[in-house]
Design an enzyme around this catalytic site. Structure first.
Site, PDB file in Angstrom:
ATOM      1  N   GLY A 148      -6.959  -3.528   6.665  1.00  0.00           N
ATOM      2  CA  GLY A 148      -8.033  -2.628   6.637  1.00  0.00           C
ATOM      3  C   GLY A 148      -9.131  -2.698   7.549  1.00  0.00           C
ATOM      4  O   GLY A 148      -9.781  -1.978   7.653  1.00  0.00           O
ATOM      5  N   THR A 178       0.836  -1.152   0.030  1.00  0.00           N
ATOM      6  CA  THR A 178      -0.086  -0.044   0.012  1.00  0.00           C
ATOM      7  C   THR A 178       1.028   1.347  -0.164  1.00  0.00           C
ATOM      8  O   THR A 178       1.951   1.309   0.684  1.00  0.00           O
ATOM      9  CB  THR A 178      -1.029  -0.104   1.332  1.00  0.00           C
ATOM     10  OG1 THR A 178      -1.818  -1.172   1.175  1.00  0.00           O
ATOM     11  CG2 THR A 178      -1.726   1.236   1.085  1.00  0.00           C
ATOM     12  N   VAL A 213     -13.422  -4.836  -0.039  1.00  0.00           N
ATOM     13  CA  VAL A 213     -12.991  -3.592  -0.358  1.00  0.00           C
ATOM     14  C   VAL A 213     -12.254  -3.046   1.337  1.00  0.00           C
ATOM     15  O   VAL A 213     -12.944  -3.646   2.102  1.00  0.00           O
ATOM     16  CB  VAL A 213     -13.914  -2.582  -0.469  1.00  0.00           C
ATOM     17  CG1 VAL A 213     -13.600  -1.264  -0.298  1.00  0.00           C
ATOM     18  CG2 VAL A 213     -14.591  -2.784  -2.004  1.00  0.00           C
ATOM     19  N   ASP A 242     -10.023  -0.385   3.774  1.00  0.00           N
ATOM     20  CA  ASP A 242     -10.196   0.827   4.325  1.00  0.00           C
ATOM     21  C   ASP A 242      -9.662   2.094   3.462  1.00  0.00           C
ATOM     22  O   ASP A 242     -10.151   3.257   3.481  1.00  0.00           O
ATOM     23  CB  ASP A 242      -9.183   1.132   5.587  1.00  0.00           C
ATOM     24  CG  ASP A 242      -7.739   0.526   5.362  1.00  0.00           C
ATOM     25  OD1 ASP A 242      -7.339  -0.186   4.740  1.00  0.00           O
ATOM     26  OD2 ASP A 242      -6.935   1.574   5.597  1.00  0.00           O
ATOM     27  N   THR A 253      -1.967   2.376   6.455  1.00  0.00           N
ATOM     28  CA  THR A 253      -1.510   0.935   5.916  1.00  0.00           C
ATOM     29  C   THR A 253      -1.606   0.004   7.064  1.00  0.00           C
ATOM     30  O   THR A 253      -1.136   0.107   8.045  1.00  0.00           O
ATOM     31  CB  THR A 253      -0.312   1.080   5.055  1.00  0.00           C
ATOM     32  OG1 THR A 253       0.186   0.036   4.568  1.00  0.00           O
ATOM     33  CG2 THR A 253       0.865   1.409   6.016  1.00  0.00           C
ATOM     34  N   GLY A 254      -1.957  -1.115   6.468  1.00  0.00           N
ATOM     35  CA  GLY A 254      -1.931  -2.319   7.345  1.00  0.00           C
ATOM     36  C   GLY A 254      -3.389  -2.819   7.164  1.00  0.00           C
ATOM     37  O   GLY A 254      -3.998  -2.677   6.192  1.00  0.00           O
TER      38      GLY A 254
END
Ligand code: GLY
Length: 170
Positions: free
Chosen positions: A153, A99, A128, A130, A150-151
């Site tokens: 979601g 990301t 989908v 975050d 980032t991580g």
């Protein structure tokens, strides 16, 4: 490859996002088109791709998005029946590509934030994260800050993390 992206400007609180798109060469540029050239904030799937064609955005075939390392990562995730972050092992050269987030501040105090991602490896079709959800993975407000998460979601979605950080600062 299904990609999500979002952009937001802190001066106006305008935002644009796309979710679950394929074949778009630069997803964050399409998110910006949604913000600047449509009446909407978030477009998804085939509708977003149709909008991209109308905006004459660059498109690429599936082969453009194929990365052997990612393919091997997907096979490993399927074999172990797990869903993993794109920068989780195996990453032999220890480069953590995944990301992409950006926050910018100009000389006038205007803040912008953007996030672009392929999401999680071995995610369900239609999932989908975050990143394209305003206030979850991306947010910008000149009064507070710009945020790109980032991580994993799902955690950011449940806690509305980006907007919560902005609210805490306010
Ligand atoms: N944070 C990226 C995703 O979960 O899709």
């Amino acid at each position: 490859n299904e990609m999500d992206a979002c952009i937001m400007e802190g001066k106006t609180l305008k935002a644009g996002a796309i979710a679950g798109v394929q074949h778009i060469k630069n997803p964050v540029s399409l998110a910006r088109k949604v913000m600047e050239d449509s009446e909407h904030v978030l477009l998804m799937g085939e509708g977003a791709v149709q909008f991209a064609k109308e905006m004459k955005m660059a498109m690429e075939p599936d082969s453009y998005f194929f990365v052997e390392q990612r393919f091997n990562q997907l096979k490993q995730a399927k074999d172990s029946n797990t869903i993993i972050l794109d920068h989780t092992a195996p990453v032999p050269d220890e480069k953590k590509f995944g990301t992409v987030g950006a926050v910018a501040l100009d000389v006038h105090g205007n803040i912008a934030a953007a996030t672009s991602t392929g999401g999680m490896t071995n995610k369900r079709w239609g999932r989908v994260g975050d990143s394209p959800v305003i206030g979850a993975g991306t947010y910008a407000n000149n009064a507070t800050c710009g945020i790109s998460c980032t991580g994993h979601g799902e955690f950011f979605l449940r806690a509305v993390v980006a907007y919560d950080i902005s609210c805490l600062m306010e």
